[in-house]
Design an enzyme around this catalytic site. Sequence first.
Site, PDB file in Angstrom:
ATOM      1  N   GLY A 188      48.579 -26.365 -11.082  1.00 20.45           N
ATOM      2  CA  GLY A 188      47.474 -26.862 -11.904  1.00 20.45           C
ATOM      3  C   GLY A 188      46.979 -28.190 -11.378  1.00 20.45           C
ATOM      4  O   GLY A 188      45.826 -28.336 -11.000  1.00 20.45           O
ATOM      5  N   PRO A 228      68.135 -32.104 -12.160  1.00 18.73           N
ATOM      6  CA  PRO A 228      67.962 -32.778 -10.873  1.00 18.73           C
ATOM      7  C   PRO A 228      67.335 -31.890  -9.799  1.00 18.73           C
ATOM      8  O   PRO A 228      66.618 -32.378  -8.927  1.00 18.73           O
ATOM      9  CB  PRO A 228      69.383 -33.161 -10.459  1.00 18.73           C
ATOM     10  CG  PRO A 228      70.271 -32.850 -11.586  1.00 18.73           C
ATOM     11  CD  PRO A 228      69.531 -32.062 -12.610  1.00 18.73           C
ATOM     12  N   GLN A 238      59.892 -31.708  -7.700  1.00 16.76           N
ATOM     13  CA  GLN A 238      58.681 -32.395  -8.157  1.00 16.76           C
ATOM     14  C   GLN A 238      58.408 -33.642  -7.321  1.00 16.76           C
ATOM     15  O   GLN A 238      57.282 -33.921  -6.927  1.00 16.76           O
ATOM     16  CB  GLN A 238      58.836 -32.816  -9.623  1.00 16.76           C
ATOM     17  CG  GLN A 238      58.534 -31.743 -10.611  1.00 16.76           C
ATOM     18  CD  GLN A 238      57.035 -31.584 -10.797  1.00 16.76           C
ATOM     19  OE1 GLN A 238      56.352 -31.005  -9.954  1.00 16.76           O
ATOM     20  NE2 GLN A 238      56.506 -32.120 -11.871  1.00 16.76           N
ATOM     21  N   GLU A 258      54.035 -37.083 -11.261  1.00 19.09           N
ATOM     22  CA  GLU A 258      52.993 -37.697 -10.456  1.00 19.09           C
ATOM     23  C   GLU A 258      53.452 -38.894  -9.632  1.00 19.09           C
ATOM     24  O   GLU A 258      52.816 -39.244  -8.640  1.00 19.09           O
ATOM     25  CB  GLU A 258      51.818 -38.088 -11.379  1.00 19.09           C
ATOM     26  CG  GLU A 258      51.149 -36.851 -11.946  1.00 19.09           C
ATOM     27  CD  GLU A 258      50.350 -37.120 -13.207  1.00 19.09           C
ATOM     28  OE1 GLU A 258      49.127 -37.258 -13.105  1.00 19.09           O
ATOM     29  OE2 GLU A 258      50.948 -37.182 -14.302  1.00 19.09           O
TER      30      GLU A 258
END
Lengths: 352, 754, 165
Positions: free
Chosen positions: B250, B645, B651, B718
């Site tokens: 996304g 983790p 990520q 982010e």
Amino acid sequence: MKNFEYVRPASVSDAVAAAAVPGSAYLASGTNLLDLMKGGISRPDRLVDVTRLPGLDRIEHLADGGIRIGALVRNADLAHDPDFAKSCPAVAEALLSGASPQLRNAATVGGNLLQRTRCGYFYDTASACNKREPGTGCDARHGENRLHAVLGWSEACIATHPSDFCVPLVALDAVVEIEGRAGRREIALEALYRLPGDTPERENVLEPGDLIVALRLPPAVRTFSAHARYLKVRERTSYAFAMISAAAGLRIEAGKIRDARLALGGVAAKPWRARPAEDILAGASADAATFRRAAEAALADAKPSGDNLFKIELAKRIIVRALTLAAVGTPARMSALPGSPFASVSGVLHDA
Amino acid sequence: MTPEIRLAQAPAHARHGSNIGQPLTRREGVLKVKGEARFAADNHPPGMLHAVLAVSQIARGRVNFLDIQAAKGHPGVVEVMTPANRPPLAEDPDAKTNPFMFRLDLLQNDQVRYANQPIAVVIAETLEAATEGAALLSPRYDVLPARVGLDSGESFVPPAVGVGNPSEMRRGDVEAGLSAASKRIDATYETPAQYHNAMEPHAIVAAWDGDKLSIDTPSQGLAIAQGRLAGLFGISPDKIHIRSPFLGGGFGSKGLMSGPQVLGILAARLVGKPVKLVLRREHMYGPVGHRSASRQRLRIGLDGDGLLTAIDHHARIASSSFDDFFEPAADASHTLYASPAIATSHDAVRVDAGTPLFMRAPGEATGSIALESAIDEAAWACGIDPLTFRIKNYAEVEPISGKPFSSKALRQCYAQGAERFGWARRPLEPRQMRDGAGLLVGWGMGTATFPALMFAAEARAALRGDGSGLMEIGAHDMGQGAWTALGQIAADSLGLDVDRVEFRSGTSDLPDAGIAGGSAHTATAGMAIHNAGAAVIAKLADLATGDERSSLFGAGNAGVTARDGRLFRRDDESRSESYVDILKRAGLAQIEASGKGAADPAAQSTYAMHAHGAVFAEVKVDPDLGQIRVTRMVGAFATGRIINPRMVQSQIFGGMIWGMSFALHEKAIIDHRSGRILNANLAEYYVPVNADVPPMEALMIDEYDPHVNALGIKGVGEIGVTGSAGAVANAVWHATGIRVRRFPIGIDDLVTAG
Amino acid sequence: MNLSISLTVNGVRRDVELSDPRVTLLDLLRERLDLTGTKKGCDRGQCGACTVLVDGRRINSCLALAISHDGAGILTIEGVARGDQLHPVQAAFIAHDGFQCGFCTPGQIMSAIGLIEEAQAGDDPERIRECMSGNLCRCGAYAGITEAVLDAQQSLATANQRRSA
């Protein structure tokens, strides 16, 4: 995609007859054609599927020492053919530096020779493009043209030829065998392509119905196998078209260059054979000064077609590097990142 | 239509105590590796037709002709939806009743306001027919000159940037700080327009049944999407059922319902049949958001000791001609470096492009690459190692607000990251290192930061008579691992093993999980789950402690703890009872409770809440050819509590790769005359490929934060982008001695300068 | 025009009457044979999400006309596992977290199976990276993908050795 008639001829002559009908296009694996059709850049009425034509999928080592490659041989198969890779290491390296493994498994030798430009304006059907639609103009000329041609371009077209494969082929005097309505003929690969001039839509000298059936490399290619490289600069490490590339082959005897082959990719509408550079190299010693002189000669006629002056200097540097690498010698094993300046990151070859 | 998601977990996990903190593999992993995870476009209800967008090839003007006859004449084409026959909407797509309701292009008129704007929809029996039908429309236009680029018009100061941030902020006297400085940096950085390019193109399968709407579509915000559609179609939200069990990425582009998704619903209404509409890749360069280009000027003042005296960060950004989203790029300078004077400001121009939107680290990433480059330039100007310089100017309190940090383990990030990377061996001067092949080697670093945000969410929990648990929340898994991480939180909240908890998620009929954005989803949805679990455990405890037949009777004041499907008396662990027994005795098949998750306003007003990190990058650069390759990256991050983790590492790696891409790869090439995007594809809009990605390491620094939320989660989605982009850019400088201030750094930049 | 073809898909013969010669192998699988595991990310041979094996070779099914592949043997992601028993590549992708969103994953896995079959990369991670570069992953799971391919290749080799011993 426009609908089309699909025909699958059983013989080369049937194929030629079928494809001579206006609006026809040959379909091999389709990795370029289907892309163009999906984008509306090509809208053929009829596809002539040549993938099952007999006898076009062989790699033959000819009695005279030459190599004949059927037009339907897949890029990956050619690159991984041990005899071929040994004879023509720069061609194998160019093949493996192009596209992705999936595309190389599909794409054919014949199709690759006829790959169309990646000029964004050619692909953008709303833009003026003399190549796509003769007479409409060239939006690239004053557009976003950082990657466009610096050699052989015209006001009508500044697009470049995107192929990796064709660059060493042109350097090595490859010949294409063509079956046409008037029978079989052969021409030098370099002569297959036309520069844009006023008719950029005519990219090659093929006539309607002409089918490339084979590619031939002359026996002399073997004299360069010990000193042959393909070098490709691009904006990501893999799976990218060349910004500029160079294929170099040297025949070195007793420290002197006896003969040289050099061609550039990504600089012109065709793979660019650098004969003036070859003339300088022949008979000279294989050193940096010679290579730089050769590079200057190769780009002597270059001029920017837009915001791409840097490409002229970059092309020279790529030539120098390709020649330097060729002089060092063809690596015993294909580098891990074929064609990449990072092929030997650690300073040693990647021999697993 | 979609079968219930049955998560398969393989292999089984050995676990010790808590579910949270365990590196479980993805609970939907088996579905994904078998091709059984059903993404939106994989649905195919009976009678379904295919819809394909026709999009504008001009950036500004109006459509004056569409060859509808030609399109309809193509075999298989059923209908062409244009402004003339588009079904009515209850709400004007150009209405804007709140700042985060973005205007949509839903064929409300013939106006064109950006290239690739939908101008018609062709519906056909097959995808092939619909695709060719769209091509046959051969639109003609009245063309107006396109406004392209950051100098295309008069600039203005936007009323707000990002999510309601003031467009100008200051603390202290920047001009005084600059004039008192012994050294000054004044540098301008440019970043290009970027496009999200999730691997999954936006897709929708829509089916109407009377006034009931059933859709499969990827969504990072189910409840908001449902509300938006309810408004547009004038129906109540509960008539709308959205399934979004999996998003194929996304990155912000699926945060809000986009125009093309709504057009799919309209097409289904028009033809009275289910319709599937999937964007072609090139359609994703317009109507589904992007990251604005920016031009950022940083002025930095430095005293004789290398301490900052002032930071002035100004960003020029762009929004569309018709809507407001202003990339808060300069805000990156609010939080990282201590300076007696900080000023940030934005101005903007309007361009003929689709409206920019949230794109992974919106503002933070854009600002970070400029700020981290400028800080690197400042360190060099002072002759100080970039890490030493950053530590010298370490912010003990949030510089712009003066608030204390809720927690900040950035020093440990610096230290451990540097140690792991071997930073101490870095020569101060650039162009000092070469490898054995003669390639230039450079080391750079950047500081990462991202705010620890929370939105609002609800969850519903149940305990069942067989001792199993149920947790329901309409959360969104776009790859970050919601199915897994939220399941782990659910399991702990219920005192059960994760395999004993049925976790229902990904549909709009479940409680609102809040938007999966702002790196806040795990915290927000996690807190709702945590509280729902606690509430149902409290009910269970009431049943037990109030029942004299229970061994826990009378433990109400002492309290109980829930673990392994049993309640234990807190002050006497030898007294416990299983959930099964408690419910059985009470004659209850199931007990239920709800919980909410939201930010704590008191804590927020007291503390500055941010995650932090330090990223170290090594690049190699061909000294002649200018080609760049990142060869090593080490990041150290302090992001509060880590739920899983394994997922967090992924990520973080993903973010670091985005940072690398920001520095070296991605940009939209926009024709400066027409406003058309010339690389609206994945062949020339470069995103990193596997060969671009070096060995990477992410060190997760322990951080306990009692203020952000009860779970201590700060979010990791982010932050990896920030810091990384600057680290790579700074490494290129260190390798070459060439400071490129226009991103992505290109071969031409190095060849021309070198 | 005779547009009927027959393919062997995941070991099962499928006779298909194509309504249209334009149908790509990808759209045939996804829209007509209900094999939606294979994904469409770009439809132009630029992302690799549609990778399948055709007669044992990995290709982009979006750039292959179905009609031109009459008689071919196709292996898609749906045909890789043996019931509940995952293929070693599938298991390794889970173990090494070689994906996030999972959209590119079927293509990555098919590409990895093709790569191992091609036997060009050996155990050199650099060659694995290069030979997996035809599969984009926007989530950035490349590190896990590379590890998964190396791991799966190793376990396949071990299994083969055991079988031949």
